[in-house]
Design an enzyme around this catalytic site. Structure first.
Site, PDB file in Angstrom:
ATOM      1  N   SER A 265       0.830  -1.211   0.000  1.00 55.00           N
ATOM      2  CA  SER A 265       0.000   0.000   0.000  1.00 55.00           C
ATOM      3  C   SER A 265       0.857   1.250   0.000  1.00 55.00           C
ATOM      4  O   SER A 265       2.066   1.201   0.229  1.00 55.00           O
ATOM      5  CB  SER A 265      -0.879   0.013   1.252  1.00 55.00           C
ATOM      6  OG  SER A 265      -0.064   0.281   2.380  1.00 55.00           O
ATOM      7  N   LYS A 266       0.199   2.372  -0.228  1.00 55.87           N
ATOM      8  CA  LYS A 266       0.902   3.644  -0.223  1.00 55.87           C
ATOM      9  C   LYS A 266       1.522   3.900   1.156  1.00 55.87           C
ATOM     10  O   LYS A 266       2.606   4.454   1.255  1.00 55.87           O
ATOM     11  CB  LYS A 266      -0.083   4.761  -0.588  1.00 55.87           C
ATOM     12  CG  LYS A 266       0.540   6.143  -0.527  1.00 55.87           C
ATOM     13  CD  LYS A 266      -0.327   7.148  -1.207  1.00 55.87           C
ATOM     14  CE  LYS A 266      -0.285   8.513  -0.550  1.00 55.87           C
ATOM     15  NZ  LYS A 266       0.985   8.935   0.010  1.00 55.87           N
ATOM     16  N   ARG A 267       0.812   3.450   2.194  1.00 55.39           N
ATOM     17  CA  ARG A 267       1.321   3.631   3.558  1.00 55.39           C
ATOM     18  C   ARG A 267       2.678   2.951   3.751  1.00 55.39           C
ATOM     19  O   ARG A 267       3.581   3.488   4.383  1.00 55.39           O
ATOM     20  CB  ARG A 267       0.320   3.061   4.572  1.00 55.39           C
ATOM     21  CG  ARG A 267      -0.841   3.975   4.864  1.00 55.39           C
ATOM     22  CD  ARG A 267      -0.833   4.470   6.308  1.00 55.39           C
ATOM     23  NE  ARG A 267      -0.781   3.408   7.294  1.00 55.39           N
ATOM     24  CZ  ARG A 267      -1.814   2.645   7.637  1.00 55.39           C
ATOM     25  NH1 ARG A 267      -2.985   2.808   7.042  1.00 55.39           N
ATOM     26  NH2 ARG A 267      -1.694   1.727   8.564  1.00 55.39           N
ATOM     27  N   GLY A 269       4.874   2.428   1.488  1.00 53.02           N
ATOM     28  CA  GLY A 269       5.840   3.253   0.766  1.00 53.02           C
ATOM     29  C   GLY A 269       6.257   4.447   1.601  1.00 53.02           C
ATOM     30  O   GLY A 269       7.441   4.746   1.743  1.00 53.02           O
ATOM     31  N   ASP A 270       5.261   5.121   2.174  1.00 52.68           N
ATOM     32  CA  ASP A 270       5.550   6.314   2.983  1.00 52.68           C
ATOM     33  C   ASP A 270       6.420   5.935   4.181  1.00 52.68           C
ATOM     34  O   ASP A 270       7.359   6.643   4.535  1.00 52.68           O
ATOM     35  CB  ASP A 270       4.243   6.953   3.470  1.00 52.68           C
ATOM     36  CG  ASP A 270       3.462   7.562   2.312  1.00 52.68           C
ATOM     37  OD1 ASP A 270       4.068   7.750   1.233  1.00 52.68           O
ATOM     38  OD2 ASP A 270       2.256   7.821   2.469  1.00 52.68           O
TER      39      ASP A 270
END
Ligand code: GLU
Length: 510
Positions: A265-267, A269-270
């Site tokens: 998920s994008k999370r 990645g962050d």
């Protein structure tokens, strides 16, 4: 006669395109190219509530950056235009009605409030509500209401939907090119909405099947999240009488978090500092998501990495150009289980492409960086430096720190390196080297190497000893690249000046 291969990538413009989506597009593209087929981009924008402005352009720009070329699509046009579902609105109702007529679908007039009440009622009894064979004849549907009542309700403007009449207790047998034979009992499935009068739009399921049929799609290659919809899709093909030309299906495994636990998920990645989108994306809310392009990845490296997330060539080869991928790709070698994303591997791929990149191309990027710093040097030097730093860099943003010492003479000398490399005889050796260099007419790396090499051999001085001490005088710390190459770039005057400064500053011989 075998059928012409025609595949489609059919994203919904609901935000930035996740790298899992890019991989789906890539596998479709590789499959089509290998078989001399067509790659179609169809925009599935029938869910107006999830539409995000700019997302469609983002998708196209992403594919372009990746080198995935579209044969038919929104911009390209083609024999089945339009390729944006919202512009094909008129097409779908006819097909929905065809299913009502053949008894495969029905009208339902329940309002969202009524459905909510029903759901709450069932939940109070500890049961879950499912719109299916058990309830459809008891609700406000054309299965219970008379034909006149249905017409009357429609005429007075009641909202309606058309739902698929999922058969009760039938086993649907399906074949997937990756998963093999799959069976599912229809009693576990609900009666999906196919069309809504409220916005005169089809839902994904209807539009997707109708368009795949009309666009003569031969293979549907898509994410595993669509596998649960496959029975419905099979039954829709049957209900329309299109079984003969039904495409073949291949459902791709998920991209997993670096831990292997759950979907990437994008999370993630962050949290771990890597992008999950190909390009930077600015959402309408203002939220900015980073992209591979802006992070300094080469599109070829990005594509190479993605190709190997879920597919393996069956050999040790890891570096593939797009053409090599087209040759080597096969759905048989796509795994069934999820593919774990690795940020380290992403770095590794970029480094490989960085090292192999043409010097002139690296020089272009580097020259632009120098210009931004107000530095203008001869192209020849730029190329020379580029050829060195590319071997040490993963991303272009490292170029400056890998070469800044060429533009700034050392202001101080690293203490540890001084202790280690500036031995008692260093001042004498560097002094001699200085005189030697001063006598060289043509200050090229090759000439320096010839002259210095002979001197080192003749005097039997340790090569390491000379180079380490010399490096200290030129760079001030143990970094940089080959001494001859560095000094050639610096030029004779600057090289000698730095050596003199070091000789004046560093400890003298006792
Ligand atoms: N619009 C669907 C999506 O966004 C397409 C699924 C399919 O390929 O059938 O994933």
């Amino acid at each position: 006669m075998s059928r012409k291969v025609r595949v489609r990538f059919a994203p919904s413009p609901t935000g930035a395109l996740h790298i899992g989506g890019v991989r789906t597009a890539l596998y479709n593209y590789l499959f089509a190219r290998q078989r001399g087929g067509d790659f179609i981009l169809r925009i599935e924008d029938t869910d107006s509530t999830r539409y995000v402005p700019g997302a469609e352009e983002y998708i196209m720009e992403s594919l372009e950056w990746c080198g995935i070329k579209i044969d038919e699509g929104v911009r390209e046009g083609g024999p089945h235009a339009p390729y944006r579902q919202s512009e094909r609105k008129e097409i779908y109702l006819k097909y929905a009605l065809q299913l009502v007529e053949s008894g495969n679908a029905y009208y339902a007039f329940d309002t969202p409030e009524e459905l909510n009440d029903l759901r709450a009622e069932m939940e109070a009894k500890g049961e879950t509500f499912c719109y299916n064979y058990a309830v459809r004849e008891k609700l406000a549907t054309s299965l219970r209401l008379s034909a006149e009542e249905v017409e009357e309700r429609k005429a007075r403007g009641d909202q309606w939907v058309i739902r698929f009449k999922m058969p009760e207790n039938e086993v649907v047998a399906m074949d997937d090119l990756i998963r093999g034979h799959v069976e599912m009992n229809t009693s576990t499935l609900d009666d999906k909405v196919l069309y809504k009068s409220a916005d005169a739009l089809p839902t994904y399921h209807l539009a997707n099947i109708v368009d795949d049929h009309l666009m003569e799609i031969s293979h549907v290659i898509r994410g595993e999240e669509w596998l649960p919809s496959l029975p419905l899709h099979y039954l829709l093909y049957r209900a329309f009488g299109w079984e003969e030309s039904r495409p073949e299906f291949a459902h791709l495994p998920l991209l997993l978090k670096p831990t292997g636990q759950g979907k990437l998920s994008k999370r993630d990645g962050d949290k771990l500092g890597f992008p999950v989108f190909p390009l930077k994306f600015v959402a309408p809310s203002g939220e900015v998501s980073r992209g591979y392009r802006e992070d300094g990845y080469f599109p070829e490296a990005f594509i190479n990495m993605l190709a190997l997330l879920g597919w393996n060539p069956g050999t040790e080869q890891e570096i593939f150009s797009m053409d090599e991928l087209i040759d080597a790709f096969s759905l048989e070698r796509v795994g069934k289980s999820g593919a774990r994303f690795s940020p380290d591997k992403a770095h590794w791929f970029n480094a490989q492409y960085m090292h192999a990149r043409d010097n002139e191309e690296i020089a272009d990027i580097y020259e632009a960086q120098l210009r931004e710093r107000g530095i203008n040097i001869e192209r020849e030097k730029v190329v020379k430096i580029a050829s060195q730093i590319k071997m040490r860099a993963t991303f272009p943003e490292e170029f400056w720190s890998l070469s800044s010492f060429l533009f700034e003479a050392p202001a101080a000398y690293d203490e540890k390196a001084t202790k280690k490399y500036w031995k008692a005889d260093a001042p004498r050796i560097i002094g001699e080297l200085r005189s030697l260099l001063a006598g060289i007419e043509e200050f090229s790396a090759a000439e320096m190497e010839r002259v210095c090499g002979a001197w080192i051999a003749e005097n039997q001085i340790g090569m390491g000893l000379v180079m380490n001490a010399w490096r200290l005088t030129i760079v001030g710390e143990p970094k940089g690249f080959g001494m001859y190459d560095m000094c050639e770039v610096l030029g004779k005057e600057e090289s000698l000046r730095r050596m003199d400064a070091a000789l004046a500053t560093l400890p003298k011989a006792e």
